[in-house]
Design a protein around this motif. Structure first.
Motif, PDB file in Angstrom:
ATOM      1  N   GLU A  21      26.392   7.340  24.282  1.00 36.27           N
ATOM      2  CA  GLU A  21      25.190   8.168  24.344  1.00 36.27           C
ATOM      3  C   GLU A  21      25.557   9.636  24.570  1.00 36.27           C
ATOM      4  OE1 GLU A  21      21.849   7.312  24.133  1.00 36.27           O
ATOM      5  OE2 GLU A  21      22.478   5.353  23.465  1.00 36.27           O
ATOM      6  N   GLY A  22      26.428   9.864  25.543  1.00 38.70           N
ATOM      7  CA  GLY A  22      26.791  11.241  25.872  1.00 38.70           C
ATOM      8  C   GLY A  22      27.529  11.939  24.751  1.00 38.70           C
ATOM      9  N   LEU A  23      28.489  11.253  24.126  1.00 37.17           N
ATOM     10  CA  LEU A  23      29.254  11.852  23.039  1.00 37.17           C
ATOM     11  C   LEU A  23      28.365  12.158  21.842  1.00 37.17           C
ATOM     12  CD1 LEU A  23      32.028  12.704  21.976  1.00 37.17           C
ATOM     13  CD2 LEU A  23      32.385  10.342  21.187  1.00 37.17           C
ATOM     14  N   SER A  24      27.471  11.237  21.513  1.00 39.19           N
ATOM     15  CA  SER A  24      26.559  11.454  20.391  1.00 39.19           C
ATOM     16  C   SER A  24      25.658  12.651  20.660  1.00 39.19           C
ATOM     17  CB  SER A  24      25.715  10.200  20.154  1.00 39.19           C
ATOM     18  OG  SER A  24      26.529   9.092  19.848  1.00 39.19           O
ATOM     19  N   ASP A  25      25.113  12.721  21.873  1.00 42.56           N
ATOM     20  CA  ASP A  25      24.247  13.851  22.219  1.00 42.56           C
ATOM     21  C   ASP A  25      25.028  15.160  22.224  1.00 42.56           C
ATOM     22  OD1 ASP A  25      21.832  12.487  22.499  1.00 42.56           O
ATOM     23  OD2 ASP A  25      22.240  11.944  24.571  1.00 42.56           O
ATOM     24  N   GLY A  26      26.277  15.112  22.686  1.00 44.58           N
ATOM     25  CA  GLY A  26      27.083  16.323  22.700  1.00 44.58           C
ATOM     26  C   GLY A  26      27.336  16.864  21.302  1.00 44.58           C
ATOM     27  N   ILE A  27      27.701  15.977  20.370  1.00 45.09           N
ATOM     28  CA  ILE A  27      27.929  16.403  18.984  1.00 45.09           C
ATOM     29  C   ILE A  27      26.645  16.942  18.368  1.00 45.09           C
ATOM     30  CG2 ILE A  27      28.476  15.547  16.672  1.00 45.09           C
ATOM     31  CD1 ILE A  27      30.511  13.683  17.986  1.00 45.09           C
ATOM     32  N   ALA A  28      25.531  16.253  18.621  1.00 50.27           N
ATOM     33  CA  ALA A  28      24.252  16.709  18.077  1.00 50.27           C
ATOM     34  C   ALA A  28      23.893  18.094  18.605  1.00 50.27           C
ATOM     35  CB  ALA A  28      23.149  15.713  18.428  1.00 50.27           C
ATOM     36  N   SER A  29      24.211  18.360  19.871  1.00 55.41           N
ATOM     37  CA  SER A  29      23.857  19.646  20.465  1.00 55.41           C
ATOM     38  C   SER A  29      24.643  20.792  19.841  1.00 55.41           C
ATOM     39  CB  SER A  29      24.085  19.610  21.975  1.00 55.41           C
ATOM     40  OG  SER A  29      25.458  19.473  22.271  1.00 55.41           O
ATOM     41  N   VAL A  30      25.911  20.564  19.529  1.00 53.73           N
ATOM     42  CA  VAL A  30      26.714  21.600  18.860  1.00 53.73           C
ATOM     43  C   VAL A  30      26.146  21.880  17.471  1.00 53.73           C
ATOM     44  CG1 VAL A  30      28.983  22.155  17.924  1.00 53.73           C
ATOM     45  CG2 VAL A  30      28.799  21.061  20.158  1.00 53.73           C
ATOM     46  N   LEU A  31      25.757  20.828  16.774  1.00 52.96           N
ATOM     47  CA  LEU A  31      25.170  20.997  15.442  1.00 52.96           C
ATOM     48  C   LEU A  31      23.841  21.737  15.502  1.00 52.96           C
ATOM     49  CD1 LEU A  31      25.983  17.508  13.896  1.00 52.96           C
ATOM     50  CD2 LEU A  31      26.917  19.716  13.170  1.00 52.96           C
ATOM     51  N   LYS A  32      23.079  21.543  16.575  1.00 50.90           N
ATOM     52  CA  LYS A  32      21.819  22.281  16.724  1.00 50.90           C
ATOM     53  C   LYS A  32      22.071  23.787  16.760  1.00 50.90           C
ATOM     54  CE  LYS A  32      19.246  18.682  19.176  1.00 50.90           C
ATOM     55  NZ  LYS A  32      18.637  18.259  20.451  1.00 50.90           N
ATOM     56  N   ALA A  90      24.838  19.263  26.092  1.00 53.75           N
ATOM     57  CA  ALA A  90      25.960  19.261  27.036  1.00 53.75           C
ATOM     58  C   ALA A  90      25.564  18.539  28.317  1.00 53.75           C
ATOM     59  CB  ALA A  90      26.392  20.691  27.333  1.00 53.75           C
ATOM     60  N   GLY A  91      24.333  18.791  28.759  1.00 60.57           N
ATOM     61  CA  GLY A  91      23.834  18.086  29.938  1.00 60.57           C
ATOM     62  C   GLY A  91      23.751  16.589  29.708  1.00 60.57           C
ATOM     63  N   ASP A  92      23.270  16.194  28.523  1.00 65.02           N
ATOM     64  CA  ASP A  92      23.179  14.768  28.196  1.00 65.02           C
ATOM     65  C   ASP A  92      24.551  14.105  28.214  1.00 65.02           C
ATOM     66  OD1 ASP A  92      20.458  14.970  27.904  1.00 65.02           O
ATOM     67  OD2 ASP A  92      20.510  15.192  25.726  1.00 65.02           O
ATOM     68  N   LEU A  93      25.543  14.824  27.670  1.00 63.09           N
ATOM     69  CA  LEU A  93      26.905  14.291  27.661  1.00 63.09           C
ATOM     70  C   LEU A  93      27.396  14.046  29.080  1.00 63.09           C
ATOM     71  CD1 LEU A  93      29.625  13.568  26.399  1.00 63.09           C
ATOM     72  CD2 LEU A  93      30.147  16.018  26.276  1.00 63.09           C
ATOM     73  N   ILE A  94      27.211  15.050  29.935  1.00 59.14           N
ATOM     74  CA  ILE A  94      27.652  14.922  31.328  1.00 59.14           C
ATOM     75  C   ILE A  94      26.873  13.824  32.035  1.00 59.14           C
ATOM     76  CG2 ILE A  94      27.758  16.099  33.560  1.00 59.14           C
ATOM     77  CD1 ILE A  94      28.134  18.735  31.947  1.00 59.14           C
ATOM     78  N   ALA A  95      25.537  13.839  31.866  1.00 61.22           N
ATOM     79  CA  ALA A  95      24.683  12.924  32.613  1.00 61.22           C
ATOM     80  C   ALA A  95      24.930  11.468  32.234  1.00 61.22           C
ATOM     81  CB  ALA A  95      23.213  13.287  32.387  1.00 61.22           C
ATOM     82  N   SER A  96      24.917  11.183  30.927  1.00 60.98           N
ATOM     83  CA  SER A  96      25.073   9.791  30.500  1.00 60.98           C
ATOM     84  C   SER A  96      26.473   9.263  30.802  1.00 60.98           C
ATOM     85  CB  SER A  96      24.765   9.668  29.003  1.00 60.98           C
ATOM     86  OG  SER A  96      23.409   9.960  28.744  1.00 60.98           O
ATOM     87  N   ALA A  97      27.496  10.102  30.570  1.00 60.81           N
ATOM     88  CA  ALA A  97      28.862   9.669  30.864  1.00 60.81           C
ATOM     89  C   ALA A  97      29.066   9.488  32.373  1.00 60.81           C
ATOM     90  CB  ALA A  97      29.862  10.691  30.320  1.00 60.81           C
ATOM     91  N   LEU A  98      28.510  10.410  33.167  1.00 58.95           N
ATOM     92  CA  LEU A  98      28.647  10.316  34.619  1.00 58.95           C
ATOM     93  C   LEU A  98      27.953   9.070  35.152  1.00 58.95           C
ATOM     94  CD1 LEU A  98      29.459  11.556  37.376  1.00 58.95           C
ATOM     95  CD2 LEU A  98      27.281  12.816  37.324  1.00 58.95           C
ATOM     96  N   LEU A  99      26.696   8.857  34.725  1.00 56.03           N
ATOM     97  CA  LEU A  99      25.958   7.714  35.232  1.00 56.03           C
ATOM     98  C   LEU A  99      26.607   6.400  34.783  1.00 56.03           C
ATOM     99  CD1 LEU A  99      22.075   7.385  35.270  1.00 56.03           C
ATOM    100  CD2 LEU A  99      23.568   5.418  35.056  1.00 56.03           C
ATOM    101  N   GLY A 100      26.974   6.335  33.501  1.00 60.12           N
ATOM    102  CA  GLY A 100      27.589   5.111  32.998  1.00 60.12           C
ATOM    103  C   GLY A 100      28.904   4.801  33.696  1.00 60.12           C
TER     104      GLY A 100
END
Length: 402
Positions: free
Chosen positions: A51-62, A361-371
């Motif tokens: 989840e975090g990696l996917s959101d991180g890549i999507a955020s850079v593309l945004k 970036a927040g999603d990447l940190i949050a999902s990876a941290l929580l998981g």
């Protein structure tokens, strides 16, 4: 022109209907995939990193797509292509027997989300006068979330009526059927939405565009980023519900409950989005956003306490999903409506792209941290850490002058 005609026009309607279809596709899959992952042996830690990696890549593309379309002066084609990839990527889950195909499907889908999300928001902000942007973003998020209600309902219904032997068969069929709304979304966008092309800015570099962003917008992004570091993916909330309720109801039944709770969450999200958007046109948008961030922190804290106590209460879990619907409506509506108030029209794509980058970036940190904390320490530790970070974000956004 009446105020309603100003904010409810062809573009707003087209983008709202498109988002409804796209979210129906996405949420149809999201609601059932947490029940599918244990069947194929995917852990909570792997899910968090996916989840975090996917959101991180999507955020850079945004960010890249927003800056690029500011240079070109048009956005419609790229948004349509983005909706196509978003609508088809998750169907790859039907081929998954381990985590790599889950990651691949997420990557394809989030590639599409990355190149269309900020551009669509920029087009939406340019389709209405500034004084009614809250209403436009509110009704768009409401339509988006109607899809997020219909999708899980369809997913839960299909999961209930399709054969459960072998255990993964029903899930795979749901993933394939998600292609129906997924392919309809880009078609509707291309037909309904009309774009007014702008003056190209071919000489503006990305670094210059970022440096020229106003100081008030940078402070806003700092607060958004702090909150985002705790803002975990809804998939982890659904997985928490499934895990907590399995001892009482069994695996399949718990997955059905989790999907229906997510439907309830999205009903609240849809119902609250327009009123919150309209209220934001009258009062402080940052104050409303701070309240939404606070509700998010309370949601995470509640889940942490349920894990700590070993609770299997369906009522308590359902109440937390309802609370999460309130914070999601405030977060999505107000962040989108605040951004154009703090930035210049000529750089609107870059502004929304930067917001998407910070959120991602927040999603990447949050999902990876929580998981990771879920698997290494305990679920309660993961959700507790998320609650602390989101609470800090609520305080920070309240201090931003708008």
């Amino acid at each position: 022109m009446s105020q309603r005609a100003a904010w409810w026009n062809r573009n707003v309607a087209g983008m709202t209907f498109t988002s409804l279809l796209s979210d129906a596709c996405y949420e149809m899959v999201l609601a059932v995939v947490p029940g599918f992952l244990p069947v194929i042996g995917v852990s909570a830690a792997a899910l968090g990193w996916i989840e975090g990696l996917s959101d991180g890549i999507a955020s850079v593309l945004k960010l890249v797509s927003g800056w690029w379309t500011d240079r070109l002066g048009h956005r419609k084609t790229m948004v349509t292509v983005g909706y196509f990839f978003t609508g088809t990527g998750l169907s790859l889950f039907a081929l998954a027997f381990a985590w790599p195909m889950i990651l691949a499907g997420r990557m394809v889908s989030w590639f599409g989300k990355g190149i269309r999300g900020s551009l669509r928001d920029a087009m939406l902000s340019e389709s209405v006068p500034p004084e009614v942007r809250g209403k436009a973003f509110g009704i768009h998020r409401a339509g988006d979330t109607v899809g997020a209600v219909l999708g899980p309902l369809c997913g839960a219904l299909l999961l209930h009526i399709l054969p459960h032997q072998p255990p993964d068969l029903a899930f795979r069929r749901v993933f394939l059927l998600s292609l129906i709304p997924g392919l309809a979304a880009p078609l509707v966008f291309w037909i309904m939405v009309r774009e007014q092309r702008r003056q190209p800015r071919p000489r503006v570099s990305m670094w210059l565009a970022l440096r020229q962003q106003p100081a008030a917008f940078r402070r806003f992004l700092t607060a958004v980023g702090l909150f985002g570091a705790g803002d975990f993916s809804p998939t982890l909330l659904i997985m928490a519900a499934a895990v907590l309720l399995t001892p009482r109801f069994g695996g399949v039944r718990a997955a059905e409950f989790a999907a229906l709770f997510y439907v309830a969450r999205n009903i609240v999200y849809a119902a609250a989005s327009y009123p919150i958007g309209a209220l934001g046109d009258r009062v402080s948008k940052t104050a409303l956003l701070s309240i939404g961030y606070g509700a998010a922190a309370l949601t995470a804290l509640g889940v942490a306490l349920m894990f700590r106590a070993g609770s299997t209460s369906a009522w308590a879990m359902g109440a937390l999903f309802v609370l999460s619907g309130i914070f999601a409506s405030a977060q999505e509506t107000m962040q989108g409506a605040i951004t154009p108030d703090l930035t210049e029209a000529a750089a609107r794509g870059t502004a929304y792209g930067t917001l998407g980058l910070v959120n991602g970036a927040g999603d990447l940190i949050a999902s990876a941290l929580l998981g990771t904390l879920w698997s290494v320490v305990s679920p309660a530790a993961g959700f507790g850490a998320a609650a602390l970070l989101m609470g800090a974000g609520a305080v920070a956004i309240a201090r931003v002058k708008h």
